[in-house]
Design a protein around this motif. Structure first.
Motif, PDB file in Angstrom:
ATOM      1  N   TRP A  51       0.856  -1.232   0.097  1.00  0.00           N
ATOM      2  CA  TRP A  51       0.085   0.092  -0.066  1.00  0.00           C
ATOM      3  C   TRP A  51       0.805   1.288   0.143  1.00  0.00           C
ATOM      4  N   CYS A  52       1.994   1.321   0.604  1.00  0.00           N
ATOM      5  CA  CYS A  52       2.864   2.666   0.854  1.00  0.00           C
ATOM      6  C   CYS A  52       3.440   2.661  -0.457  1.00  0.00           C
ATOM      7  N   ALA A  53       3.704   1.577  -1.254  1.00  0.00           N
ATOM      8  CA  ALA A  53       4.374   1.713  -2.510  1.00  0.00           C
ATOM      9  C   ALA A  53       3.460   2.628  -3.483  1.00  0.00           C
ATOM     10  N   THR A  54       2.093   2.749  -3.092  1.00  0.00           N
ATOM     11  CA  THR A  54       1.225   3.426  -4.134  1.00  0.00           C
ATOM     12  C   THR A  54       0.958   4.833  -3.606  1.00  0.00           C
ATOM     13  N   GLN A  55       1.517   5.036  -2.547  1.00  0.00           N
ATOM     14  CA  GLN A  55       1.418   6.470  -1.912  1.00  0.00           C
ATOM     15  C   GLN A  55       2.746   7.294  -2.282  1.00  0.00           C
ATOM     16  N   ASP A  56       2.600   8.608  -1.864  1.00  0.00           N
ATOM     17  CA  ASP A  56       3.471   9.671  -2.190  1.00  0.00           C
ATOM     18  C   ASP A  56       4.893   9.346  -1.652  1.00  0.00           C
ATOM     19  N   ILE A  57       4.812   8.753  -0.424  1.00  0.00           N
ATOM     20  CA  ILE A  57       6.110   8.596   0.512  1.00  0.00           C
ATOM     21  C   ILE A  57       6.755   7.419  -0.045  1.00  0.00           C
ATOM     22  N   GLY A  58       6.020   6.463  -0.705  1.00  0.00           N
ATOM     23  CA  GLY A  58       6.613   5.273  -1.374  1.00  0.00           C
ATOM     24  C   GLY A  58       7.222   3.992  -0.430  1.00  0.00           C
ATOM     25  N   GLN A  59       7.057   4.330   0.832  1.00  0.00           N
ATOM     26  CA  GLN A  59       7.551   3.014   1.791  1.00  0.00           C
ATOM     27  C   GLN A  59       6.939   3.269   3.171  1.00  0.00           C
ATOM     28  N   ARG A  60       7.162   2.359   3.810  1.00  0.00           N
ATOM     29  CA  ARG A  60       6.611   2.500   5.244  1.00  0.00           C
ATOM     30  C   ARG A  60       7.419   3.513   6.196  1.00  0.00           C
ATOM     31  N   ILE A  61       6.478   3.956   6.939  1.00  0.00           N
ATOM     32  CA  ILE A  61       7.159   5.214   7.994  1.00  0.00           C
ATOM     33  C   ILE A  61       6.990   4.655   9.260  1.00  0.00           C
ATOM     34  N   ALA A  62       8.166   4.674   9.886  1.00  0.00           N
ATOM     35  CA  ALA A  62       8.142   4.371  11.555  1.00  0.00           C
ATOM     36  C   ALA A  62       7.209   5.020  12.337  1.00  0.00           C
ATOM     37  N   HIS A  63       6.636   4.427  13.114  1.00  0.00           N
ATOM     38  CA  HIS A  63       5.861   4.876  14.190  1.00  0.00           C
ATOM     39  C   HIS A  63       6.562   6.140  14.837  1.00  0.00           C
ATOM     40  N   GLY A  64       5.951   7.262  15.111  1.00  0.00           N
ATOM     41  CA  GLY A  64       6.761   8.376  15.707  1.00  0.00           C
ATOM     42  C   GLY A  64       6.967   7.938  17.157  1.00  0.00           C
ATOM     43  N   THR A  65       6.163   7.293  17.713  1.00  0.00           N
ATOM     44  CA  THR A  65       6.418   6.658  19.101  1.00  0.00           C
ATOM     45  C   THR A  65       7.526   5.722  19.274  1.00  0.00           C
ATOM     46  N   LEU A  66       7.738   5.073  18.101  1.00  0.00           N
ATOM     47  CA  LEU A  66       8.906   4.275  18.053  1.00  0.00           C
ATOM     48  C   LEU A  66      10.035   5.077  17.965  1.00  0.00           C
ATOM     49  N   VAL A  67      10.256   6.184  17.047  1.00  0.00           N
ATOM     50  CA  VAL A  67      11.566   6.900  16.856  1.00  0.00           C
ATOM     51  C   VAL A  67      11.805   7.598  18.238  1.00  0.00           C
ATOM     52  N   PHE A  68      10.777   7.966  18.830  1.00  0.00           N
ATOM     53  CA  PHE A  68      10.771   8.569  20.121  1.00  0.00           C
ATOM     54  C   PHE A  68      11.376   7.817  21.435  1.00  0.00           C
ATOM     55  N   SER A  69      11.005   6.401  21.503  1.00  0.00           N
ATOM     56  CA  SER A  69      11.227   5.590  22.430  1.00  0.00           C
ATOM     57  C   SER A  69      12.537   5.055  22.086  1.00  0.00           C
ATOM     58  N   VAL A  70      13.014   4.791  21.011  1.00  0.00           N
ATOM     59  CA  VAL A  70      14.491   4.331  20.737  1.00  0.00           C
ATOM     60  C   VAL A  70      15.399   5.540  20.886  1.00  0.00           C
TER      61      VAL A  70
END
Length: 152
Positions: free
Chosen positions: A47-66
């Motif tokens: 699905w992400c490949a069909t969107q403008d961003i083109g790929q999966r995006i990390a959860h913001g809360t994942l980036v924050f936690s890590v």
């Protein structure tokens, strides 16, 4: 490592930079399982490949936690986290991106009701492998003052 610092010991503009950590597909899956956030932006590669961003995006809360977890290399028995303010997701993080966390003491102020502690503000920037800020926030600490009983 234990580092004993009182309120008076914190210096404005002092900071540190963590080592990097590469975000993996496993991080996405485990975080989705912990949070229940299975939105297609994070989990559906096709699905992400069909969107403008083109790929999966990390959860913001994942980036924050890590990113915050990478700063947890020292324990200060005179301080405790009071929370986070002004959390912003600036840029997307993708599988394979490597993030680091840059901190800087931005402010110190007395507690309005307690003379034995003060607030220390730490500006947090999580950056990617291109040194671009992907997440920013302020971390507030409640820190005991020298000569006062430790009650942060």
């Amino acid at each position: 490592m234990i580092v004993e610092q009182y309120y008076e010991d914190y210096e404005i503009d002092s900071g540190r930079l963590t080592f990097g950590r590469t975000i993996t597909e496993t991080d996405f899956i485990v975080h989705a399982g912990h949070t229940g956030d299975f939105f297609p932006h994070h989990m559906d590669k096709e699905w992400c490949a069909t969107q403008d961003i083109g790929q999966r995006i990390a959860h913001g809360t994942l980036v924050f936690s890590v990113g915050i977890g990478m700063t947890a290399s020292t324990i200060n028995p005179h301080a405790m986290s009071y929370g986070y303010d002004r959390l912003r997701f600036i840029r997307p993080v993708h599988i394979g991106d490597t993030i680091r966390t840059r901190t800087r003491i931005s402010e110190k102020r007395d507690h309005p009701k307690r003379s034995d502690v003060g607030f220390v503000h730490e500006a947090i920037e999580i950056i990617n492998q291109h040194d671009q800020v992907v997440l920013a926030c302020d971390h507030l600490y409640l820190v005991g003052k020298a000569g006062s009983p430790d009650r942060p």
